[in-house]
Design an enzyme around this catalytic site. Structure first.
Site, PDB file in Angstrom:
ATOM      1  N   GLU A   1       0.830  -1.209   0.000  1.00  0.00           N
ATOM      2  CA  GLU A   1       0.000   0.000   0.000  1.00  0.00           C
ATOM      3  C   GLU A   1       0.858   1.249   0.000  1.00  0.00           C
ATOM      4  O   GLU A   1       0.503   2.249  -0.603  1.00  0.00           O
ATOM      5  CB  GLU A   1      -0.931  -0.029   1.219  1.00  0.00           C
ATOM      6  N   GLU A   2       2.031   1.183   0.677  1.00  0.00           N
ATOM      7  CA  GLU A   2       2.839   2.394   0.815  1.00  0.00           C
ATOM      8  C   GLU A   2       3.445   2.825  -0.524  1.00  0.00           C
ATOM      9  O   GLU A   2       3.789   3.982  -0.707  1.00  0.00           O
ATOM     10  CB  GLU A   2       3.962   2.172   1.846  1.00  0.00           C
TER      11      GLU A   2
ATOM     12  N   ASP B   1      -7.431   2.816   8.974  1.00  0.00           N
ATOM     13  CA  ASP B   1      -6.028   3.171   8.926  1.00  0.00           C
ATOM     14  C   ASP B   1      -5.840   4.275   9.962  1.00  0.00           C
ATOM     15  O   ASP B   1      -6.573   5.250   9.956  1.00  0.00           O
ATOM     16  CB  ASP B   1      -5.739   3.712   7.519  1.00  0.00           C
TER      17      ASP B   1
ATOM     18  N   HIS C   1       4.987   7.486  10.810  1.00  0.00           N
ATOM     19  CA  HIS C   1       6.106   7.051   9.969  1.00  0.00           C
ATOM     20  C   HIS C   1       7.462   7.381  10.589  1.00  0.00           C
ATOM     21  O   HIS C   1       8.419   7.667   9.888  1.00  0.00           O
ATOM     22  CB  HIS C   1       6.009   7.675   8.552  1.00  0.00           C
TER      23      HIS C   1
END
Ligand SMILES: [Ca+2]
Ligand SMILES: [Ca+2]
Length: 408
Positions: free
Chosen positions: A4-5, A33, A120
């Site tokens: 997905e990233e 998410d 992140h």
């Protein structure tokens, strides 16, 4: 889904592999998410869509006032499904975008700071979790799955039950009377057996007749004795047929010395909406994550894990002529604080006078009954206030139920 990233590769591939018949079988795709952001907000993808309706309904029930998830739009796997014409929604608590001051005022937390300051980054560990937000999200997800996957089923034959009047006030030794009425609300009429619980020792509750066919009514007699103590007693009236329903009848036994022994607060069990409580009435409800002491609803002050203050107030007149007035409430305190230091506090006030100060150091499992002597306020109009104040981190919840102010 994987990858997905790097550009939604997994979900794009999967959706592309589906035939139109297979796509049309997907009722909705939900994306979850970022649902535990430590400085988070309450966001829903396509918040006003049909697919979002149960998600929004659940958060609305907690008075969270959710907003559109603009930060996450088109960024996650739901977008692949959306592009293929499949309804999508989901919860999000925010990533690197910053909380506005209006959002901080509404949800708590810190304005001008990222919803997830560790997004992140290496600090995004299992210590970087907003347990309150995660709990509210997961409960809403379960609610949504239930609403979508499970057909509403109502009993084939059902009835309703009511008592008129719903209250009675007598002196010791006298009887209060009322009528219990029933109605058939679905299917066929059924036999309903009537019973009562909650009466003090020596008080009898009888029904004539003792059972009715739904649609019928019965005369109720609540007989006290000269020894019955003055006070207010909530009785539960139960109708038992193929299903069971209950209703409440409140018996007040008056004193005989110029003081009417009575319970003064209204909606102290929080079961009837929020009136007449004032302040942060969004704290009142059948919130997921805590339990009522009685009934299904309660007041949950605090529990945010960020700087916040919740208050709940009610004003009453304590009648002159009474010898005493006693406040009783049930309080549950749980906390994520571990120091024996009062970081998050709870106060009971009359006017501006603090009568009780508790904190995270008083946390315990279950509810504790607490009482306060308010006899000094006899003859006065007073405002009773519960206040919970949290510091910047580590939640403490102050959960209140079944508040009474009894004169005698
Ligand atoms: Ca309650
Ligand atoms: Ca704290």
């Amino acid at each position: 889904m994987t990858d997905e990233e790097q550009g939604l590769n997994g979900s794009d591939f999967y959706v592309g592999s589906l035939s139109s018949a297979e796509r049309s079988k997907i009722k909705a795709y939900y994306n979850f998410d970022m649902i535990a952001s430590t400085n988070g907000g309450y966001f829903i993808n396509h918040v006003n869509s049909t697919a979002a309706q149960p998600m929004k309904a659940y958060w609305d029930s907690l008075n969270l006032q959710p907003e559109e998830n603009t930060e996450g739009a088109g960024r996650s796997d739901d977008y692949s499904f959306e592009q293929a014409g499949i309804p999508t929604s989901g919860y999000a608590m925010g990533a690197s975008a910053r909380k506005t001051s209006a959002q901080a005022a509404k949800w708590g937390g810190t304005a001008s700071r990222a919803y997830d300051p560790c997004y992140h980054q290496s600090c995004d560990t299992t210590g970087n979790i907003n347990a309150t937000g995660l709990n509210r999200s997961v409960d809403g997800i379960a609610y949504t799955l239930w609403k979508l996957a499970v057909t509403n089923s109502t009993p084939a034959n059902d009835f309703s039950l009511a008592t008129s009047p719903a209250t009675g006030s007598v002196e010791p030794g006298a009887s209060a009377t009322g009528t219990v009425s029933t109605a058939t609300t679905s299917g066929s009429a059924q036999t309903v057996q009537l019973s009562a619980t909650g009466a003090p020792v020596g008080v009898t509750v009888s029904f004539n007749p003792a059972s009715v066919t739904s649609g019928g009514s019965s005369a109720m007699t609540v007989a006290t004795t000269p020894a019955t103590a003055p006070g207010t007693y909530p009785l539960t009236i139960t109708g038992t047929g193929s299903v069971t329903h209950t209703t409440t009848y409140t018996l007040t036994v008056r004193g005989t010395g110029g003081c009417t022994a009575q319970q003064l607060l209204t909606n102290g069990g929080f079961e009837s909406g929020t009136t007449p409580w004032t302040g942060d009435t969004g704290t009142i409800g059948a919130h997921a994550g805590q339990s009522a002491h009685g009934g299904s609803r309660f007041a949950w002050l605090g529990g945010y894990g960020s700087s916040a203050t919740d208050t709940l107030s009610q004003s009453v007149t304590v009648p002159a002529g009474c010898a005493k007035a006693t406040l009783t409430y049930w309080l549950h305190i749980d906390t994520d604080e571990s120091d024996r230091v009062a970081y998050d506090t709870f106060q009971v006030k009359v006017g501006s006078t603090t009568l009780t100060a508790l904190s995270n150091t008083d946390a315990a499992s279950g509810y504790t009954q607490r009482t306060l002597d308010l006899s000094r306020y006899v003859g006065q109009r007073i405002t009773l206030t519960f206040t919970a104040t949290e510091d910047a981190s580590l939640q403490t919840s102050f959960v209140i139920d079944d508040v009474t102010l009894q004169t005698g």
